[in-house]
Design a protein around this motif. Structure first.
Motif, mmCIF file in Angstrom:
data_model
loop_
_atom_site.group_PDB
_atom_site.id
_atom_site.type_symbol
_atom_site.label_atom_id
_atom_site.label_comp_id
_atom_site.label_asym_id
_atom_site.label_seq_id
_atom_site.Cartn_x
_atom_site.Cartn_y
_atom_site.Cartn_z
ATOM 1 N N TYR A 198 -15.043 3.814 2.393
ATOM 2 C CA TYR A 198 -15.417 2.936 3.501
ATOM 3 C C TYR A 198 -14.188 2.161 3.995
ATOM 4 C CZ TYR A 198 -17.590 -0.863 6.070
ATOM 5 O OH TYR A 198 -17.912 -1.764 7.047
ATOM 6 N N ILE A 199 -13.404 1.658 3.033
ATOM 7 C CA ILE A 199 -12.172 0.925 3.394
ATOM 8 C C ILE A 199 -11.239 1.847 4.181
ATOM 9 C CG2 ILE A 199 -10.078 -0.192 2.461
ATOM 10 C CD1 ILE A 199 -11.805 -1.102 0.054
ATOM 11 N N LEU A 200 -11.154 3.074 3.707
ATOM 12 C CA LEU A 200 -10.285 4.060 4.360
ATOM 13 C C LEU A 200 -10.709 4.284 5.816
ATOM 14 C CD1 LEU A 200 -7.926 5.621 3.196
ATOM 15 C CD2 LEU A 200 -9.463 7.515 2.690
ATOM 16 N N ARG A 201 -12.013 4.438 6.024
ATOM 17 C CA ARG A 201 -12.507 4.656 7.401
ATOM 18 C C ARG A 201 -12.201 3.443 8.276
ATOM 19 N NH1 ARG A 201 -16.766 7.074 4.694
ATOM 20 N NH2 ARG A 201 -18.125 5.248 4.902
ATOM 21 N N SER A 202 -12.375 2.223 7.703
ATOM 22 C CA SER A 202 -12.076 1.019 8.494
ATOM 23 C C SER A 202 -10.603 0.952 8.824
ATOM 24 C CB SER A 202 -12.443 -0.256 7.743
ATOM 25 O OG SER A 202 -13.576 -0.071 6.983
ATOM 26 N N LEU A 203 -9.759 1.341 7.859
ATOM 27 C CA LEU A 203 -8.311 1.308 8.098
ATOM 28 C C LEU A 203 -7.933 2.278 9.212
ATOM 29 C CD1 LEU A 203 -6.818 1.224 4.475
ATOM 30 C CD2 LEU A 203 -6.698 -0.583 6.188
ATOM 31 N N GLU A 204 -8.591 3.448 9.203
ATOM 32 C CA GLU A 204 -8.262 4.471 10.197
ATOM 33 C C GLU A 204 -8.589 4.014 11.610
ATOM 34 O OE1 GLU A 204 -10.148 7.725 8.266
ATOM 35 O OE2 GLU A 204 -8.303 8.261 7.205
ATOM 36 N N GLN A 205 -9.568 3.090 11.702
ATOM 37 C CA GLN A 205 -9.947 2.604 13.037
ATOM 38 C C GLN A 205 -9.070 1.451 13.514
ATOM 39 O OE1 GLN A 205 -14.107 1.900 12.496
ATOM 40 N NE2 GLN A 205 -14.518 4.086 12.422
ATOM 41 N N SER A 206 -8.278 0.889 12.589
ATOM 42 C CA SER A 206 -7.467 -0.260 13.011
ATOM 43 C C SER A 206 -6.192 0.245 13.686
ATOM 44 C CB SER A 206 -7.145 -1.147 11.816
ATOM 45 O OG SER A 206 -5.907 -0.781 11.282
ATOM 46 N N HIS A 207 -5.578 -0.620 14.499
ATOM 47 C CA HIS A 207 -4.420 -0.186 15.274
ATOM 48 C C HIS A 207 -3.097 -0.563 14.632
ATOM 49 C CE1 HIS A 207 -7.052 1.127 18.418
ATOM 50 N NE2 HIS A 207 -7.688 -0.032 18.335
ATOM 51 N N ARG A 208 -3.204 -1.305 13.517
ATOM 52 C CA ARG A 208 -1.961 -1.741 12.879
ATOM 53 C C ARG A 208 -1.342 -0.591 12.078
ATOM 54 N NH1 ARG A 208 -3.408 -5.547 9.134
ATOM 55 N NH2 ARG A 208 -5.564 -4.863 9.347
ATOM 56 N N ASP A 209 -0.125 -0.839 11.630
ATOM 57 C CA ASP A 209 0.531 0.180 10.813
ATOM 58 C C ASP A 209 -0.038 0.078 9.393
ATOM 59 O OD1 ASP A 209 2.123 2.053 9.727
ATOM 60 O OD2 ASP A 209 3.886 0.760 9.568
ATOM 61 N N ILE A 210 -0.819 1.090 9.031
ATOM 62 C CA ILE A 210 -1.569 0.967 7.792
ATOM 63 C C ILE A 210 -1.231 2.084 6.805
ATOM 64 C CG2 ILE A 210 -3.570 -0.380 8.558
ATOM 65 C CD1 ILE A 210 -4.075 3.211 8.623
ATOM 66 N N ALA A 211 -0.131 2.780 7.069
ATOM 67 C CA ALA A 211 0.196 3.946 6.238
ATOM 68 C C ALA A 211 0.250 3.595 4.749
ATOM 69 C CB ALA A 211 1.518 4.531 6.696
ATOM 70 N N GLU A 212 0.884 2.457 4.452
ATOM 71 C CA GLU A 212 1.081 2.080 3.051
ATOM 72 C C GLU A 212 -0.252 1.763 2.385
ATOM 73 O OE1 GLU A 212 3.694 -1.300 1.104
ATOM 74 O OE2 GLU A 212 4.723 -0.279 2.761
ATOM 75 N N LYS A 213 -1.072 0.966 3.100
ATOM 76 C CA LYS A 213 -2.382 0.571 2.575
ATOM 77 C C LYS A 213 -3.276 1.810 2.376
ATOM 78 C CE LYS A 213 -5.646 -2.315 1.493
ATOM 79 N NZ LYS A 213 -5.608 -2.742 0.106
ATOM 80 N N LYS A 214 -3.202 2.729 3.350
ATOM 81 C CA LYS A 214 -4.009 3.946 3.280
ATOM 82 C C LYS A 214 -3.621 4.778 2.054
ATOM 83 C CE LYS A 214 -4.917 7.337 6.321
ATOM 84 N NZ LYS A 214 -4.810 8.128 7.565
ATOM 85 N N ALA A 215 -2.314 4.868 1.834
ATOM 86 C CA ALA A 215 -1.826 5.650 0.685
ATOM 87 C C ALA A 215 -2.329 5.030 -0.620
ATOM 88 C CB ALA A 215 -0.308 5.694 0.704
ATOM 89 N N GLU A 216 -2.364 3.711 -0.654
ATOM 90 C CA GLU A 216 -2.807 2.988 -1.851
ATOM 91 C C GLU A 216 -4.294 3.280 -2.130
ATOM 92 O OE1 GLU A 216 -3.194 -1.605 -2.392
ATOM 93 O OE2 GLU A 216 -1.202 -1.136 -1.591
ATOM 94 N N VAL A 217 -5.108 3.236 -1.071
ATOM 95 C CA VAL A 217 -6.549 3.475 -1.218
ATOM 96 C C VAL A 217 -6.787 4.934 -1.619
ATOM 97 C CG1 VAL A 217 -8.784 3.457 -0.034
ATOM 98 C CG2 VAL A 217 -7.138 1.631 0.410
ATOM 99 N N LEU A 218 -6.053 5.837 -0.974
ATOM 100 C CA LEU A 218 -6.188 7.262 -1.313
ATOM 101 C C LEU A 218 -5.821 7.525 -2.773
ATOM 102 C CD1 LEU A 218 -4.839 9.051 1.869
ATOM 103 C CD2 LEU A 218 -7.056 9.482 0.772
ATOM 104 N N ARG A 219 -4.791 6.829 -3.229
ATOM 105 C CA ARG A 219 -4.333 6.969 -4.614
ATOM 106 C C ARG A 219 -5.441 6.504 -5.579
ATOM 107 N NH1 ARG A 219 -2.484 9.311 -8.219
ATOM 108 N NH2 ARG A 219 -1.366 8.376 -9.936
#
Ligand code: SAM
Length: 229
Positions: A198-219
């Protein structure tokens, strides 16, 4: 009659213990054990006046004034050395708060004579496990249970001269819980995966640079999937 959660925590209190139940609210846990003749003495510690009054009422209604005492105070400060407390239960609080309570008490020597800690954090179990091993408390066993669709972990720790080394997975999942890997454990972590997705989907919808956060959640999702596969 205790809830299954408190009943399970209480089952780890050894017969004849001198117990401090911190954040006791209604003092159900020490009163129940005292009624069954399973503790020699109990303190119901509370920092808030309302629950402290409930504890006092419960003790009086159960006619346990001689065995269980309600005390108003922050964390372990309600424990005096002549109470000879050997067992502490802290249930139904965040793991972070439990660790802070233990830390403050440790500094004041309140854990010096304690032989067993029985802890039921509502979250942040990893943080609590770190506090325990950092302060020379060996995790002796852990259990996981479900009540009213909520899942709870209980950690039992005892002082040790040297503690066993834990892996990062042991800290996150619990060494004993991951070795047993029962159905409740798997359910808990499946639902954690859903939260991370769910966090991942919310991050994907945000416009900020979220690559690092996304990688952390995926990990995190990867680590959990690896654990319960
Ligand atoms: N232990 C009971 C249980 O598991 O059902 C009650 C849990 S209740 C959610 C948490 C209780 O901890 C509250 O009554 C609160 O007032 C108390 N509490 C929170 N911080 C505390 C502290 N630092 N010292 C003592 N009690 C505290």
């Amino acid at each position: 009659q205790l809830s299954k959660r408190l009943e399970t925590a209480a089952s780890y209190v050894e017969k004849g213990a001198r117990l401090a139940d911190i954040g006791s609210d209604h003092a159900y846990l020490p009163c129940n054990l005292a009624q069954k003749g399973l503790i020699e003495f109990g303190i119901a510690g509370e920092v808030v006046l309302g629950p402290f009054s409930s504890a006092k009422k419960q003790i009086a209604a159960s006619r346990l004034e001689g065995t269980v005492e309600a005390r108003l105070g922050n964390g372990l400060e309600v424990i005096e050395s002549n109470d000879r407390i050997d067992t502490i239960t802290i249930c139904g609080m965040g793991g972070d708060l439990i660790a802070r309570i233990l830390d403050a008490g440790f500094e004041e020597g309140k854990l010096d004579n304690v032989k067993r800690l029985i802890l039921q954090p509502n979250n942040a179990e990893m943080k609590l496990r770190h506090w325990l091993t950092d302060n020379n408390f060996e995790i002796m066993t852990e259990t996981i249970l479900e009540e009213n669709s909520k899942i709870y972990e209980i950690i039992i720790a005892e002082p040790a001269t040297e503690v066993s080394k834990l892996s990062s997975e042991d800290y996150l999942f619990g060494k004993f819980l991951r070795s047993e890997k029962n159905a409740i454990f798997v359910r808990k972590w499946e639902s954690e995966i859903q939260k991370y997705e769910y966090i991942l989907r919310s991050l994907e919808q945000s416009h900020r640079d979220i690559a690092e956060k996304k990688a952390e959640v995926l990990r995190m999702i990867e680590i959990i999937e690896e654990e319960i596969k």
